[in-house]
Write a protein that holds these residues in place. Sequence first.
Motif, PDB file in Angstrom:
ATOM      1  N   VAL A   1      21.273  34.802  45.118  1.00 24.19           N
ATOM      2  CA  VAL A   1      21.824  36.110  44.775  1.00 24.19           C
ATOM      3  C   VAL A   1      20.918  37.190  45.363  1.00 24.19           C
ATOM      4  O   VAL A   1      19.741  37.288  45.008  1.00 24.19           O
ATOM      5  N   LEU A   2      21.476  37.999  46.268  1.00 21.96           N
ATOM      6  CA  LEU A   2      20.748  39.102  46.886  1.00 21.96           C
ATOM      7  C   LEU A   2      21.504  40.400  46.646  1.00 21.96           C
ATOM      8  O   LEU A   2      22.708  40.472  46.899  1.00 21.96           O
ATOM      9  N   VAL A   3      20.804  41.403  46.167  1.00 21.33           N
ATOM     10  CA  VAL A   3      21.397  42.715  45.902  1.00 21.33           C
ATOM     11  C   VAL A   3      20.977  43.658  47.024  1.00 21.33           C
ATOM     12  O   VAL A   3      19.795  43.980  47.161  1.00 21.33           O
ATOM     13  N   LEU A   4      21.952  44.095  47.815  1.00 20.68           N
ATOM     14  CA  LEU A   4      21.693  44.972  48.949  1.00 20.68           C
ATOM     15  C   LEU A   4      22.058  46.401  48.562  1.00 20.68           C
ATOM     16  O   LEU A   4      23.204  46.832  48.690  1.00 20.68           O
ATOM     17  N   ALA A   5      21.064  47.115  48.069  1.00 20.59           N
ATOM     18  CA  ALA A   5      21.249  48.530  47.760  1.00 20.59           C
ATOM     19  C   ALA A   5      21.237  49.331  49.070  1.00 20.59           C
ATOM     20  O   ALA A   5      20.748  48.852  50.092  1.00 20.59           O
ATOM     21  N   PRO A   6      21.760  50.561  49.051  1.00 25.70           N
ATOM     22  CA  PRO A   6      21.837  51.345  50.295  1.00 25.70           C
ATOM     23  C   PRO A   6      20.501  51.983  50.666  1.00 25.70           C
ATOM     24  O   PRO A   6      20.379  53.208  50.809  1.00 25.70           O
ATOM     25  N   ALA A   7      19.480  51.142  50.815  1.00 28.38           N
ATOM     26  CA  ALA A   7      18.147  51.580  51.245  1.00 28.38           C
ATOM     27  C   ALA A   7      17.945  51.056  52.663  1.00 28.38           C
ATOM     28  O   ALA A   7      17.642  49.875  52.858  1.00 28.38           O
ATOM     29  N   PHE A   8      18.146  51.927  53.645  1.00 24.11           N
ATOM     30  CA  PHE A   8      18.152  51.524  55.055  1.00 24.11           C
ATOM     31  C   PHE A   8      16.873  51.994  55.746  1.00 24.11           C
ATOM     32  O   PHE A   8      16.436  53.136  55.554  1.00 24.11           O
ATOM     33  N   PHE A   9      16.295  51.115  56.545  1.00 28.38           N
ATOM     34  CA  PHE A   9      15.098  51.485  57.296  1.00 28.38           C
ATOM     35  C   PHE A   9      15.466  52.463  58.415  1.00 28.38           C
ATOM     36  O   PHE A   9      16.465  52.276  59.105  1.00 28.38           O
TER      37      PHE A   9
ATOM     38  N   THR B   1      26.281  49.764  46.738  1.00 23.50           N
ATOM     39  CA  THR B   1      25.456  48.561  46.640  1.00 23.50           C
ATOM     40  C   THR B   1      26.354  47.335  46.753  1.00 23.50           C
ATOM     41  O   THR B   1      27.425  47.286  46.145  1.00 23.50           O
ATOM     42  N   ARG B   2      25.896  46.362  47.527  1.00 21.52           N
ATOM     43  CA  ARG B   2      26.640  45.109  47.682  1.00 21.52           C
ATOM     44  C   ARG B   2      25.810  43.951  47.162  1.00 21.52           C
ATOM     45  O   ARG B   2      24.592  43.920  47.322  1.00 21.52           O
ATOM     46  N   ILE B   3      26.481  43.017  46.535  1.00 17.64           N
ATOM     47  CA  ILE B   3      25.815  41.805  46.049  1.00 17.64           C
ATOM     48  C   ILE B   3      26.311  40.626  46.867  1.00 17.64           C
ATOM     49  O   ILE B   3      27.515  40.376  46.961  1.00 17.64           O
ATOM     50  N   ALA B   4      25.363  39.908  47.471  1.00 17.18           N
ATOM     51  CA  ALA B   4      25.681  38.724  48.261  1.00 17.18           C
ATOM     52  C   ALA B   4      25.439  37.480  47.421  1.00 17.18           C
ATOM     53  O   ALA B   4      24.364  37.303  46.851  1.00 17.18           O
ATOM     54  N   LEU B   5      26.463  36.653  47.326  1.00 20.94           N
ATOM     55  CA  LEU B   5      26.343  35.334  46.694  1.00 20.94           C
ATOM     56  C   LEU B   5      26.406  34.302  47.805  1.00 20.94           C
ATOM     57  O   LEU B   5      27.459  34.096  48.420  1.00 20.94           O
ATOM     58  N   ILE B   6      25.277  33.664  48.075  1.00 20.18           N
ATOM     59  CA  ILE B   6      25.151  32.738  49.193  1.00 20.18           C
ATOM     60  C   ILE B   6      25.146  31.317  48.647  1.00 20.18           C
ATOM     61  O   ILE B   6      24.208  30.929  47.935  1.00 20.18           O
ATOM     62  N   PRO B   7      26.188  30.530  48.929  1.00 20.69           N
ATOM     63  CA  PRO B   7      26.210  29.153  48.422  1.00 20.69           C
ATOM     64  C   PRO B   7      24.986  28.380  48.909  1.00 20.69           C
ATOM     65  O   PRO B   7      24.661  28.383  50.097  1.00 20.69           O
ATOM     66  N   ARG B   8      24.319  27.719  48.000  1.00 20.18           N
ATOM     67  CA  ARG B   8      23.126  26.968  48.362  1.00 20.18           C
ATOM     68  C   ARG B   8      23.459  25.748  49.207  1.00 20.18           C
ATOM     69  O   ARG B   8      22.562  25.190  49.867  1.00 20.18           O
TER      70      ARG B   8
ATOM     71  N   ALA C   1      36.227  35.936  42.640  1.00 20.96           N
ATOM     72  CA  ALA C   1      37.610  35.973  43.109  1.00 20.96           C
ATOM     73  C   ALA C   1      38.029  37.389  43.466  1.00 20.96           C
ATOM     74  O   ALA C   1      38.686  37.622  44.490  1.00 20.96           O
ATOM     75  N   ALA C   2      37.616  38.352  42.644  1.00 20.00           N
ATOM     76  CA  ALA C   2      38.026  39.747  42.867  1.00 20.00           C
ATOM     77  C   ALA C   2      37.036  40.505  43.735  1.00 20.00           C
ATOM     78  O   ALA C   2      37.362  41.581  44.252  1.00 20.00           O
ATOM     79  N   GLY C   3      35.828  39.982  43.888  1.00 18.76           N
ATOM     80  CA  GLY C   3      34.812  40.688  44.654  1.00 18.76           C
ATOM     81  C   GLY C   3      34.330  41.955  43.965  1.00 18.76           C
ATOM     82  O   GLY C   3      33.965  42.926  44.629  1.00 18.76           O
ATOM     83  N   THR C   4      34.297  41.917  42.623  1.00 19.46           N
ATOM     84  CA  THR C   4      33.925  43.101  41.850  1.00 19.46           C
ATOM     85  C   THR C   4      32.725  42.798  40.963  1.00 19.46           C
ATOM     86  O   THR C   4      32.366  41.642  40.728  1.00 19.46           O
ATOM     87  N   VAL C   5      32.136  43.890  40.453  1.00 20.29           N
ATOM     88  CA  VAL C   5      30.964  43.796  39.588  1.00 20.29           C
ATOM     89  C   VAL C   5      31.218  44.609  38.329  1.00 20.29           C
ATOM     90  O   VAL C   5      31.649  45.765  38.402  1.00 20.29           O
ATOM     91  N   GLN C   6      30.960  44.003  37.186  1.00 21.03           N
ATOM     92  CA  GLN C   6      31.027  44.719  35.918  1.00 21.03           C
ATOM     93  C   GLN C   6      29.620  44.782  35.335  1.00 21.03           C
ATOM     94  O   GLN C   6      29.002  43.753  35.079  1.00 21.03           O
TER      95      GLN C   6
ATOM     96  N   ALA D   1      30.413  41.116  46.790  1.00 21.53           N
ATOM     97  CA  ALA D   1      31.004  41.968  45.754  1.00 21.53           C
ATOM     98  C   ALA D   1      30.455  43.376  45.932  1.00 21.53           C
ATOM     99  O   ALA D   1      29.257  43.556  46.200  1.00 21.53           O
ATOM    100  N   ASP D   2      31.320  44.369  45.798  1.00 19.60           N
ATOM    101  CA  ASP D   2      30.947  45.764  46.038  1.00 19.60           C
ATOM    102  C   ASP D   2      30.823  46.534  44.732  1.00 19.60           C
ATOM    103  O   ASP D   2      31.561  46.284  43.769  1.00 19.60           O
ATOM    104  N   ASP D   3      29.910  47.515  44.725  1.00 21.95           N
ATOM    105  CA  ASP D   3      29.696  48.321  43.528  1.00 21.95           C
ATOM    106  C   ASP D   3      29.199  49.708  43.944  1.00 21.95           C
ATOM    107  O   ASP D   3      28.883  49.941  45.117  1.00 21.95           O
ATOM    108  N   GLU D   4      29.121  50.606  42.970  1.00 22.69           N
ATOM    109  CA  GLU D   4      28.518  51.901  43.214  1.00 22.69           C
ATOM    110  C   GLU D   4      27.032  51.713  43.485  1.00 22.69           C
ATOM    111  O   GLU D   4      26.434  50.695  43.146  1.00 22.69           O
TER     112      GLU D   4
END
Length: 478
Positions: free
Chosen positions: A235-243, A263-270, A337-342, A278-281
Amino acid sequence: MTAPAAFDPTRIAHLTGRFAPVTEEVDAVDLEVTGELPDDLDGVYLRNGPNPRFTPIGSYLYPLDGDGMIHGVWLSAGRARYRNRFVRTPAMIAEENAGRALWGGLESMILPGVDEVGDVLANTFKPLPDINVVQHGGRLLALAESDCPFRMSPELDTLGKETFDGRLPAGITAHPKIDPVTGEMVVFCYGLEPPYLTWSVIGPDGAVRRGPTSVDGVGEPQMIHDMALTRRYVVLVLAPAFFDIEAAVSGGSFVAWRPERGTRIALIPRDGGPVRWADDEAFWLWHTVNAYDDPDDGRVVLDYVQWPALSLGPGSPEGRSRQSGHHGLTRAVVDLAAGTVQRTRLDDARVELPRIDDRALTTPHQRLAVAADSGRIDGLLPGEYDALRWYDVRANGSAARVWNAGDLSVGEPVFAPVPGTRGSERGYWLTFATDRTDNTSWLLLLPAEDPAQGPVARVRIPVRVPLGLHGTWLPTEE
């Protein structure tokens, strides 16, 4: 060598007071103990943190800048001993030979030339293995922010840069996660050039099982400090912090916060399957608590400490968030399934440096501990805390227990289980603390059964331990 920018280190709060670096390396035995050390704890508590060997030049950005120093307290048979050592990188050795700092802080882009450090080190960035320390596969590692770790001896002597037999030459994260079931250590690494983000797996024997694997869907360099692990996913959380290197070269910040990107959350199958997104604010996190797969509906649950934004300003990446930025313990449930975050706020208290019993990683955890700002004390700097809090998250985070540390500033709490109690929560929470009245430092041991009662033992450290970052408990035997 680039001319140093106007910079006054005496104006950097995180180079003074309880954060001020120490330069003396100390060995001490039979430390003074208030209370009674538990006979059932046998091992060493280690903690790494930024500790500039020489007065910084150009800039200083806490906690990313600074040389690493590891502080160790060995506990056995009711007695304690202490040792601290710098993580001696080739750059630090060059500075020791020169008797002064040669590299500037991250924001200054000051790099020494051939005439100062020779061909190999000239115009290179300084390694900063000052954030964390872990042990895996027979290696004790001082960890940097997406760079090669440095291997340390059991007595904290620096053995050299660790590339895992050349398989991970770009380095790893400062926050790897070790699966307590498989024994695998999963890591990530971000870079300024493609591939911008990779993940890897290191087996329990220390051998690389999966080399750097690109994370599809990442087209720009982004800063990611921590990760989480479930039985199925990285699980990696990619916040909008760009170099932004161009901005850094012209004197601006090297990280740009672009909240419109979200912010996007990447779920990478092991198992190597395609990445799920999944996309979020927009929000930022420095540290995760833990993640796990929901057994009922296949969703992923992630607990972490949420910040409204990444603020990399003078003196602290936490910026002025203690005064103006609201952050707190948060739970995110990712619907694949929905690609959403609560997201649900578990507690509004200002907290950081969360930890659980590491034996519960990748599975539903019951309790977690954090360092906390009680709000009682004026003058605490970002990254300084005066209380510890514990939560029973199965009660939706509502069952918080608090120990107010009084005149002590405390750090990250680390769990040390009682040997032979796998599956139970018997043990102790360990943390360094520094007295704000006299700058004395202590190792505190708080009982997990009732931590709010305060320490059962306080070990007097013979030198001040600067307020810092992350640590680990290494038992002598399971």
